[in-house]
Design a protein around this motif. Structure first.
Motif, PDB file in Angstrom:
ATOM      1  N   VAL A 218      43.633  87.764  -9.410  1.00 47.44           N
ATOM      2  CA  VAL A 218      44.231  88.427  -8.247  1.00 47.44           C
ATOM      3  C   VAL A 218      44.029  89.938  -8.339  1.00 47.44           C
ATOM      4  CG1 VAL A 218      46.387  88.850  -6.990  1.00 47.44           C
ATOM      5  CG2 VAL A 218      45.879  86.561  -7.865  1.00 47.44           C
ATOM      6  N   VAL A 219      44.181  90.498  -9.527  1.00 46.91           N
ATOM      7  CA  VAL A 219      43.954  91.939  -9.717  1.00 46.91           C
ATOM      8  C   VAL A 219      42.512  92.298  -9.357  1.00 46.91           C
ATOM      9  CG1 VAL A 219      43.809  93.785 -11.446  1.00 46.91           C
ATOM     10  CG2 VAL A 219      45.758  92.210 -11.462  1.00 46.91           C
TER      11      VAL A 219
ATOM     12  N   SER B  66      38.244  94.307  -5.767  1.00 43.83           N
ATOM     13  CA  SER B  66      37.009  93.950  -5.072  1.00 43.83           C
ATOM     14  C   SER B  66      37.148  94.157  -3.565  1.00 43.83           C
ATOM     15  CB  SER B  66      36.650  92.492  -5.389  1.00 43.83           C
ATOM     16  OG  SER B  66      35.481  92.100  -4.729  1.00 43.83           O
ATOM     17  N   GLY B  67      38.279  93.741  -3.011  1.00 42.97           N
ATOM     18  CA  GLY B  67      38.518  93.935  -1.587  1.00 42.97           C
ATOM     19  C   GLY B  67      38.570  95.408  -1.216  1.00 42.97           C
TER      20      GLY B  67
ATOM     21  N   SER C 131      36.273  88.047  -1.950  1.00 40.33           N
ATOM     22  CA  SER C 131      37.528  88.482  -2.576  1.00 40.33           C
ATOM     23  C   SER C 131      38.679  87.639  -2.049  1.00 40.33           C
ATOM     24  CB  SER C 131      37.784  89.961  -2.279  1.00 40.33           C
ATOM     25  OG  SER C 131      36.789  90.771  -2.838  1.00 40.33           O
ATOM     26  N   VAL C 132      38.710  87.457  -0.742  1.00 37.39           N
ATOM     27  CA  VAL C 132      39.751  86.626  -0.125  1.00 37.39           C
ATOM     28  C   VAL C 132      39.589  85.171  -0.567  1.00 37.39           C
ATOM     29  CG1 VAL C 132      40.649  85.758   2.077  1.00 37.39           C
ATOM     30  CG2 VAL C 132      40.040  88.177   1.836  1.00 37.39           C
ATOM     31  N   ALA C 133      38.350  84.689  -0.579  1.00 36.93           N
ATOM     32  CA  ALA C 133      38.097  83.305  -1.000  1.00 36.93           C
ATOM     33  C   ALA C 133      38.544  83.077  -2.437  1.00 36.93           C
ATOM     34  CB  ALA C 133      36.615  82.963  -0.842  1.00 36.93           C
ATOM     35  N   ALA C 134      38.352  84.066  -3.303  1.00 31.92           N
ATOM     36  CA  ALA C 134      38.762  83.913  -4.705  1.00 31.92           C
ATOM     37  C   ALA C 134      40.275  83.689  -4.806  1.00 31.92           C
ATOM     38  CB  ALA C 134      38.341  85.147  -5.516  1.00 31.92           C
ATOM     39  N   VAL C 135      41.046  84.456  -4.058  1.00 33.90           N
ATOM     40  CA  VAL C 135      42.500  84.284  -4.083  1.00 33.90           C
ATOM     41  C   VAL C 135      42.889  82.932  -3.487  1.00 33.90           C
ATOM     42  CG1 VAL C 135      44.704  85.176  -3.218  1.00 33.90           C
ATOM     43  CG2 VAL C 135      42.944  86.760  -4.045  1.00 33.90           C
ATOM     44  N   ALA C 136      42.223  82.548  -2.402  1.00 29.81           N
ATOM     45  CA  ALA C 136      42.544  81.270  -1.748  1.00 29.81           C
ATOM     46  C   ALA C 136      42.258  80.084  -2.670  1.00 29.81           C
ATOM     47  CB  ALA C 136      41.757  81.135  -0.449  1.00 29.81           C
TER      48      ALA C 136
ATOM     49  N   LEU D  37      33.433  82.654 -10.017  1.00 33.90           N
ATOM     50  CA  LEU D  37      32.070  82.727  -9.472  1.00 33.90           C
ATOM     51  C   LEU D  37      32.027  83.607  -8.229  1.00 33.90           C
ATOM     52  CD1 LEU D  37      31.022  79.015 -10.001  1.00 33.90           C
ATOM     53  CD2 LEU D  37      29.964  81.013 -11.093  1.00 33.90           C
ATOM     54  N   PHE D  38      33.044  83.516  -7.363  1.00 30.02           N
ATOM     55  CA  PHE D  38      33.100  84.356  -6.170  1.00 30.02           C
ATOM     56  C   PHE D  38      33.216  85.832  -6.541  1.00 30.02           C
ATOM     57  CE2 PHE D  38      35.105  80.742  -3.449  1.00 30.02           C
ATOM     58  CZ  PHE D  38      33.859  80.164  -3.297  1.00 30.02           C
ATOM     59  N   LEU D  39      34.046  86.139  -7.532  1.00 31.82           N
ATOM     60  CA  LEU D  39      34.206  87.534  -7.931  1.00 31.82           C
ATOM     61  C   LEU D  39      32.947  88.079  -8.602  1.00 31.82           C
ATOM     62  CD1 LEU D  39      37.896  87.498  -9.193  1.00 31.82           C
ATOM     63  CD2 LEU D  39      37.007  88.556  -7.108  1.00 31.82           C
ATOM     64  N   ALA D  40      32.379  87.298  -9.516  1.00 24.77           N
ATOM     65  CA  ALA D  40      31.166  87.755 -10.212  1.00 24.77           C
ATOM     66  C   ALA D  40      29.991  87.857  -9.245  1.00 24.77           C
ATOM     67  CB  ALA D  40      30.829  86.799 -11.357  1.00 24.77           C
TER      68      ALA D  40
END
Length: 110
Positions: free
Chosen positions: A5-6, A11-12, A45-50, A62-65
């Motif tokens: 989340v951090v 990233s966002g 970034s949003v997808a990673a949290v979701a 994977l989304f963040l990297a």
């Protein structure tokens, strides 16, 4: 503290900053790279949290990297880095695709 989340928050913020710079202070090609990178990074970034809320940690990473590599290379080129970095950009895109496929496979597995 939840590191995913951090990192998604950072990233966002980076994506919004890149998009704003592209809209207000960059030349045409650089602006396009900043716009594209910002859009992909923000979405992921949003997808990673979701997906983290669904318990899918691997797709979140994977989304963040992937967002960092994909957008980061575009941002770097927009800021004057050598264009050969464009050859690295698809690695980030591949990580994003693998994240989506992993998420889909997680749904199949139940």
């Amino acid at each position: 503290m939840n590191i995913i989340v951090v990192l998604a928050g950072l990233s966002g913020a980076m994506a919004v900053a890149a998009g704003a710079f592209g809209a207000h202070g960059a030349q045409a090609q650089a602006a396009e790279w900043l716009r594209t990178g910002g859009m992909y990074q923000l979405v992921h970034s949003v997808a990673a949290v979701a997906v983290l809320q669904l318990g899918a940690r691997v797709p979140a990473w994977l989304f963040l990297a992937g967002g960092l590599v994909f957008a980061g290379t575009l941002y770097a080129m927009a800021l004057g880095a050598p264009r050969w970095l464009g050859a690295v950009t698809p690695i980030g895109g591949t990580l994003l695709i693998v994240g989506w496929l992993w998420l889909g496979w997680s749904g199949v597995r139940g």
